[in-house]
Design a protein around this motif. Structure first.
Motif, PDB file in Angstrom:
ATOM      1  N   TYR A  54       0.824  -1.200   0.000  1.00 43.69           N
ATOM      2  CA  TYR A  54       0.000   0.000   0.000  1.00 43.69           C
ATOM      3  C   TYR A  54       0.863   1.257   0.000  1.00 43.69           C
ATOM      4  O   TYR A  54       0.574   2.218  -0.705  1.00 43.69           O
ATOM      5  CB  TYR A  54      -0.971  -0.004   1.178  1.00 43.69           C
ATOM      6  CG  TYR A  54      -1.891  -1.198   1.165  1.00 43.69           C
ATOM      7  CD1 TYR A  54      -2.539  -1.580  -0.009  1.00 43.69           C
ATOM      8  CD2 TYR A  54      -2.101  -1.966   2.286  1.00 43.69           C
ATOM      9  CE1 TYR A  54      -3.368  -2.681  -0.054  1.00 43.69           C
ATOM     10  CE2 TYR A  54      -2.936  -3.070   2.255  1.00 43.69           C
ATOM     11  CZ  TYR A  54      -3.556  -3.421   1.092  1.00 43.69           C
ATOM     12  OH  TYR A  54      -4.380  -4.507   1.055  1.00 43.69           O
ATOM     13  N   ARG A  55       1.939   1.258   0.771  1.00 45.12           N
ATOM     14  CA  ARG A  55       2.843   2.412   0.786  1.00 45.12           C
ATOM     15  C   ARG A  55       3.474   2.626  -0.586  1.00 45.12           C
ATOM     16  O   ARG A  55       3.614   3.754  -1.043  1.00 45.12           O
ATOM     17  CB  ARG A  55       3.935   2.229   1.837  1.00 45.12           C
ATOM     18  CG  ARG A  55       3.458   2.444   3.236  1.00 45.12           C
ATOM     19  CD  ARG A  55       4.599   2.310   4.208  1.00 45.12           C
ATOM     20  NE  ARG A  55       4.113   2.485   5.564  1.00 45.12           N
ATOM     21  CZ  ARG A  55       4.792   2.147   6.633  1.00 45.12           C
ATOM     22  NH1 ARG A  55       6.009   1.623   6.517  1.00 45.12           N
ATOM     23  NH2 ARG A  55       4.295   2.326   7.828  1.00 45.12           N
ATOM     24  N   TYR A  56       3.864   1.528  -1.227  1.00 46.70           N
ATOM     25  CA  TYR A  56       4.446   1.616  -2.567  1.00 46.70           C
ATOM     26  C   TYR A  56       3.449   2.275  -3.521  1.00 46.70           C
ATOM     27  O   TYR A  56       3.791   3.206  -4.253  1.00 46.70           O
ATOM     28  CB  TYR A  56       4.828   0.215  -3.063  1.00 46.70           C
ATOM     29  CG  TYR A  56       5.236   0.169  -4.511  1.00 46.70           C
ATOM     30  CD1 TYR A  56       6.524   0.531  -4.906  1.00 46.70           C
ATOM     31  CD2 TYR A  56       4.338  -0.232  -5.493  1.00 46.70           C
ATOM     32  CE1 TYR A  56       6.910   0.495  -6.239  1.00 46.70           C
ATOM     33  CE2 TYR A  56       4.709  -0.277  -6.829  1.00 46.70           C
ATOM     34  CZ  TYR A  56       5.991   0.084  -7.193  1.00 46.70           C
ATOM     35  OH  TYR A  56       6.354   0.050  -8.512  1.00 46.70           O
ATOM     36  N   ASN A 110       2.880   6.018  -2.718  1.00 46.88           N
ATOM     37  CA  ASN A 110       4.011   6.869  -3.080  1.00 46.88           C
ATOM     38  C   ASN A 110       4.245   6.933  -4.582  1.00 46.88           C
ATOM     39  O   ASN A 110       4.607   7.976  -5.116  1.00 46.88           O
ATOM     40  CB  ASN A 110       5.287   6.388  -2.380  1.00 46.88           C
ATOM     41  CG  ASN A 110       5.295   6.751  -0.922  1.00 46.88           C
ATOM     42  OD1 ASN A 110       5.002   7.881  -0.565  1.00 46.88           O
ATOM     43  ND2 ASN A 110       5.597   5.799  -0.074  1.00 46.88           N
ATOM     44  N   ARG A 111       4.066   5.832  -5.268  1.00 46.55           N
ATOM     45  CA  ARG A 111       4.398   5.772  -6.695  1.00 46.55           C
ATOM     46  C   ARG A 111       3.220   6.148  -7.596  1.00 46.55           C
ATOM     47  O   ARG A 111       3.405   6.641  -8.693  1.00 46.55           O
ATOM     48  CB  ARG A 111       4.872   4.350  -7.015  1.00 46.55           C
ATOM     49  CG  ARG A 111       5.400   4.179  -8.382  1.00 46.55           C
ATOM     50  CD  ARG A 111       6.900   3.945  -8.400  1.00 46.55           C
ATOM     51  NE  ARG A 111       7.442   4.133  -9.722  1.00 46.55           N
ATOM     52  CZ  ARG A 111       7.277   3.283 -10.733  1.00 46.55           C
ATOM     53  NH1 ARG A 111       6.597   2.189 -10.564  1.00 46.55           N
ATOM     54  NH2 ARG A 111       7.800   3.539 -11.912  1.00 46.55           N
ATOM     55  N   PHE A 112       1.997   5.885  -7.137  1.00 46.22           N
ATOM     56  CA  PHE A 112       0.793   6.125  -7.951  1.00 46.22           C
ATOM     57  C   PHE A 112      -0.271   6.895  -7.164  1.00 46.22           C
ATOM     58  O   PHE A 112      -1.404   6.443  -7.050  1.00 46.22           O
ATOM     59  CB  PHE A 112       0.209   4.785  -8.431  1.00 46.22           C
ATOM     60  CG  PHE A 112       1.172   3.955  -9.221  1.00 46.22           C
ATOM     61  CD1 PHE A 112       1.346   4.175 -10.577  1.00 46.22           C
ATOM     62  CD2 PHE A 112       1.910   2.951  -8.614  1.00 46.22           C
ATOM     63  CE1 PHE A 112       2.240   3.413 -11.314  1.00 46.22           C
ATOM     64  CE2 PHE A 112       2.812   2.181  -9.335  1.00 46.22           C
ATOM     65  CZ  PHE A 112       2.979   2.408 -10.685  1.00 46.22           C
ATOM     66  N   PRO A 113       0.081   8.068  -6.628  1.00 51.61           N
ATOM     67  CA  PRO A 113      -0.908   8.784  -5.813  1.00 51.61           C
ATOM     68  C   PRO A 113      -2.175   9.140  -6.591  1.00 51.61           C
ATOM     69  O   PRO A 113      -3.259   9.234  -6.001  1.00 51.61           O
ATOM     70  CB  PRO A 113      -0.158  10.041  -5.361  1.00 51.61           C
ATOM     71  CG  PRO A 113       0.956  10.201  -6.343  1.00 51.61           C
ATOM     72  CD  PRO A 113       1.317   8.816  -6.784  1.00 51.61           C
ATOM     73  N   VAL A 117      -6.878   1.736  -3.522  1.00 52.48           N
ATOM     74  CA  VAL A 117      -5.435   1.848  -3.703  1.00 52.48           C
ATOM     75  C   VAL A 117      -5.052   0.995  -4.906  1.00 52.48           C
ATOM     76  O   VAL A 117      -5.336  -0.206  -4.934  1.00 52.48           O
ATOM     77  CB  VAL A 117      -4.680   1.373  -2.437  1.00 52.48           C
ATOM     78  CG1 VAL A 117      -3.178   1.410  -2.655  1.00 52.48           C
ATOM     79  CG2 VAL A 117      -5.069   2.217  -1.233  1.00 52.48           C
ATOM     80  N   CYS A 118      -4.407   1.628  -5.895  1.00 51.51           N
ATOM     81  CA  CYS A 118      -4.118   0.943  -7.156  1.00 51.51           C
ATOM     82  C   CYS A 118      -2.713   1.253  -7.641  1.00 51.51           C
ATOM     83  O   CYS A 118      -2.055   2.170  -7.145  1.00 51.51           O
ATOM     84  CB  CYS A 118      -5.099   1.405  -8.234  1.00 51.51           C
ATOM     85  SG  CYS A 118      -6.814   1.206  -7.790  1.00 51.51           S
TER      86      CYS A 118
END
Length: 141
Positions: free
Chosen positions: A5-7, A10-13, A36-37
């Motif tokens: 989820y953090r990834y 951070n990467r796909f807000p 979250v995607c």
């Protein structure tokens, strides 16, 4: 996991969306739902059904959809999924995948009946609680 989820956050807000109540005018309203995607190139070993070797096919992934229990069955989950499906399609995804627990009948109805996801694979004891899952896929192209 929390790292997944953090990834994604951070990467796909732009693919992580929170829903807040319309009537909460406070400065920091409490979220009542979220999705979250992320987007990845399609795995070369996966039979995506699409032939184009110049550019990798993009595949969207819905890692989590959650709606506060007191707000369920009010269309929030559908609205969140509809929004990310549209965004992933606009970003060039050929398909979207997700996993959901076999026993989660509400999620199965939402994804299969409302959005047209199809069962792609049965995943035995996929979850930490040993629950079985289905991998679902929505074809966009």
């Amino acid at each position: 996991s929390v790292f997944t989820y953090r990834y994604s956050l951070n990467r796909f807000p732009h693919l992580c969306i929170f829903a807040v109540p319309d009537d909460d005018l406070s400065e920091n309203p409490e979220p009542i739902g979220c999705v979250v995607c992320k987007i990845d190139p399609e795995d070369e070993n996966t039979d995506s059904g699409v032939i184009n070797s110049d550019e990798p096919n993009l595949c969207g992934y819905i890692g989590m959809l959650a709606v506060d229990t007191s707000y369920r069955r009010s269309g929030i989950g559908s609205a969140l999924v509809q929004r990310v499906v549209r965004k992933m399609k606009d970003l060039g995804c050929a398909s979207i995948i997700l996993e959901t627990e076999v026993s989660n009948k509400a999620a199965m109805r939402l994804y299969e009946e409302r959005f047209g996801f199809m069962r792609e694979e049965f995943l035995s004891r996929y979850y930490l609680n040993n629950g079985d899952a289905y991998r679902l896929r929505l074809w966009l192209k």
